[in-house]
Design an enzyme around this catalytic site. Structure first.
Site, PDB file in Angstrom:
ATOM      1  N   CYS A 160      61.011 -21.887 -63.670  1.00 20.60           N
ATOM      2  CA  CYS A 160      62.199 -22.600 -63.308  1.00 20.60           C
ATOM      3  C   CYS A 160      62.259 -23.336 -62.012  1.00 20.60           C
ATOM      4  O   CYS A 160      62.311 -24.732 -62.256  1.00 20.60           O
ATOM      5  CB  CYS A 160      63.504 -21.707 -63.194  1.00 20.60           C
ATOM      6  SG  CYS A 160      63.779 -20.671 -64.922  1.00 20.60           S
ATOM      7  N   ARG A 180      63.605 -27.128 -62.146  1.00 19.21           N
ATOM      8  CA  ARG A 180      64.228 -27.997 -63.447  1.00 19.21           C
ATOM      9  C   ARG A 180      65.504 -27.181 -64.142  1.00 19.21           C
ATOM     10  O   ARG A 180      66.258 -28.103 -64.739  1.00 19.21           O
ATOM     11  CB  ARG A 180      63.263 -28.019 -64.494  1.00 19.21           C
ATOM     12  CG  ARG A 180      62.563 -26.572 -64.955  1.00 19.21           C
ATOM     13  CD  ARG A 180      62.017 -26.502 -66.004  1.00 19.21           C
ATOM     14  NE  ARG A 180      61.604 -25.304 -66.411  1.00 19.21           N
ATOM     15  CZ  ARG A 180      62.403 -24.404 -67.414  1.00 19.21           C
ATOM     16  NH1 ARG A 180      63.613 -25.018 -68.005  1.00 19.21           N
ATOM     17  NH2 ARG A 180      62.185 -23.452 -67.777  1.00 19.21           N
ATOM     18  N   ASP A 183      70.198 -21.410 -63.063  1.00 18.64           N
ATOM     19  CA  ASP A 183      71.569 -20.247 -63.326  1.00 18.64           C
ATOM     20  C   ASP A 183      72.117 -20.335 -61.817  1.00 18.64           C
ATOM     21  O   ASP A 183      71.839 -19.593 -60.967  1.00 18.64           O
ATOM     22  CB  ASP A 183      71.026 -18.913 -63.673  1.00 18.64           C
ATOM     23  CG  ASP A 183      71.852 -18.077 -64.080  1.00 18.64           C
ATOM     24  OD1 ASP A 183      73.112 -18.151 -63.240  1.00 18.64           O
ATOM     25  OD2 ASP A 183      71.703 -16.946 -64.757  1.00 18.64           O
ATOM     26  N   HIS A 221      73.820 -24.800 -64.376  1.00 18.12           N
ATOM     27  CA  HIS A 221      74.631 -24.310 -65.215  1.00 18.12           C
ATOM     28  C   HIS A 221      75.193 -22.977 -64.976  1.00 18.12           C
ATOM     29  O   HIS A 221      74.853 -22.117 -64.149  1.00 18.12           O
ATOM     30  CB  HIS A 221      73.910 -24.115 -66.779  1.00 18.12           C
ATOM     31  CG  HIS A 221      72.532 -23.575 -66.634  1.00 18.12           C
ATOM     32  ND1 HIS A 221      71.250 -24.417 -66.438  1.00 18.12           N
ATOM     33  CD2 HIS A 221      72.133 -22.387 -66.615  1.00 18.12           C
ATOM     34  CE1 HIS A 221      70.149 -23.631 -66.369  1.00 18.12           C
ATOM     35  NE2 HIS A 221      70.364 -22.469 -66.618  1.00 18.12           N
ATOM     36  N   TYR A 223      76.582 -19.784 -67.221  1.00 17.98           N
ATOM     37  CA  TYR A 223      76.645 -19.317 -68.679  1.00 17.98           C
ATOM     38  C   TYR A 223      78.121 -18.915 -68.845  1.00 17.98           C
ATOM     39  O   TYR A 223      78.801 -18.538 -67.864  1.00 17.98           O
ATOM     40  CB  TYR A 223      76.041 -18.102 -68.928  1.00 17.98           C
ATOM     41  CG  TYR A 223      74.552 -18.421 -69.082  1.00 17.98           C
ATOM     42  CD1 TYR A 223      73.751 -18.961 -70.358  1.00 17.98           C
ATOM     43  CD2 TYR A 223      73.395 -18.418 -67.838  1.00 17.98           C
ATOM     44  CE1 TYR A 223      72.441 -19.034 -70.465  1.00 17.98           C
ATOM     45  CE2 TYR A 223      71.966 -18.805 -68.113  1.00 17.98           C
ATOM     46  CZ  TYR A 223      71.699 -19.215 -69.212  1.00 17.98           C
ATOM     47  OH  TYR A 223      70.310 -19.436 -69.574  1.00 17.98           O
TER      48      TYR A 223
END
Length: 282
Positions: A160, A180, A183, A221, A223
């Site tokens: 990540c 890239r 979370d 992002h 979740y």
């Protein structure tokens, strides 16, 4: 960290829903953000709107530097974060390259310390950068990268935060780290600590002066099952950033490879709100 809370709010306000194929969970997603951390002093960019476990993040960083590729060995250093991806990732469990329980494969630090060269040998990226910086050298390519698409099938997870670029200006050290996939409620908290600590550590062991770390993020992002916790966190007012003391006896890359533990990093003045238990997506 107001910039962190502002990012969470931006995702809530502007994020678009994306179906995540790997996890099967929807994400609210935005593209592009950049944080800057002042690493010239002893403050640490650790969230205060919930309790965060900084030692686990540092333990993971030490594992990356040492090239560890086994979840149990990461746990011995002080972080259990890799057990899920090593042992619960359906793709990896059926991958013929998996060597057994707790094996992570060719990922992160293992890639950086054993980068495949065209002549069949390997290149130790950590050692190359360390040697150059210690000499006061910056060839505009002082880069440690974990991202090698030709070997993704040999590891349990693509990296990540996949690249660290070190720059020297008159023995002043700057770090730019690129991520890239982010979370925001969980991973970013870990990664912010790792970026800041890595910048300070590399300056300390190479005899340079730490100045600034830049944290570049692409796909950021939340979740769907993390949103209740985010709404709670956004209601809270942040406290002053804590301070991190790094053992001054850490003087070389070899020290980081051998005897250094999380106990060589001491946090003080860490005032925080109660913990929020965010779910982790495998």
């Amino acid at each position: 960290m107001k910039q962190y809370l502002n990012l969470l709010q931006r995702i809530v306000d502007e994020g678009q829903w994306v179906e995540n194929e790997r996890t099967g969970i929807r994400c609210l997603t935005v593209i592009g953000e950049e944080f800057k951390y002042d690493i010239s002093g002893d403050t640490l960019p650790l969230v205060t709107t919930r309790k965060a476990f900084y030692k686990s993040a540092i333990a993971e960083l030490l594992g990356y530097i040492r090239g560890i590729n086994n979840a149990a060995k990461f746990a011995e250093l002080g972080t259990p974060t890799w057990f899920a991806n090593a042992n619960e990732n359906p793709y990896w469990l059926k991958n013929p390259n998996r060597k057994g329980k707790d094996d992570m494969g060719f990922v992160y630090g293992d890639v950086a310390r054993n980068w495949p060269a065209s002549d069949g040998n390997t290149i130790d990226l950590w050692q190359k950068v360390y040697t150059d910086l210690k000499k006061g050298k910056d060839d505009r390519g002082e880069i440690v990268t974990f991202y090698n698409p030709g070997y993704f099938d040999k590891g349990c997870l693509r990296p990540c935060m996949y690249e660290h670029i070190f720059s020297l200006l008159n023995r002043n050290l700057y770090l730019t780290s690129v991520q890239r996939s982010v979370d925001a409620p969980l991973g970013l908290v870990f990664n912010a600590v790792q970026v800041a600590v890595l910048g300070r550590l590399m300056a300390q062991i190479t005899g340079n002066t730490p100045v600034q770390a830049t944290h570049k993020m692409i796909n950021i992002h939340i979740y769907e099952n993390q949103l209740p916790g985010v709404y709670e966190q956004l209601k809270r007012k942040p406290y002053k950033l804590p301070k991190l003391h790094i053992n001054p006896n850490i003087k070389s890359l070899e020290d980081l490879e051998t005897w250094v533990t999380v106990d060589d990093f001491e946090l003080s003045e860490y005032n925080h709100h109660p913990a929020i238990k965010y779910p982790f997506a495998v």
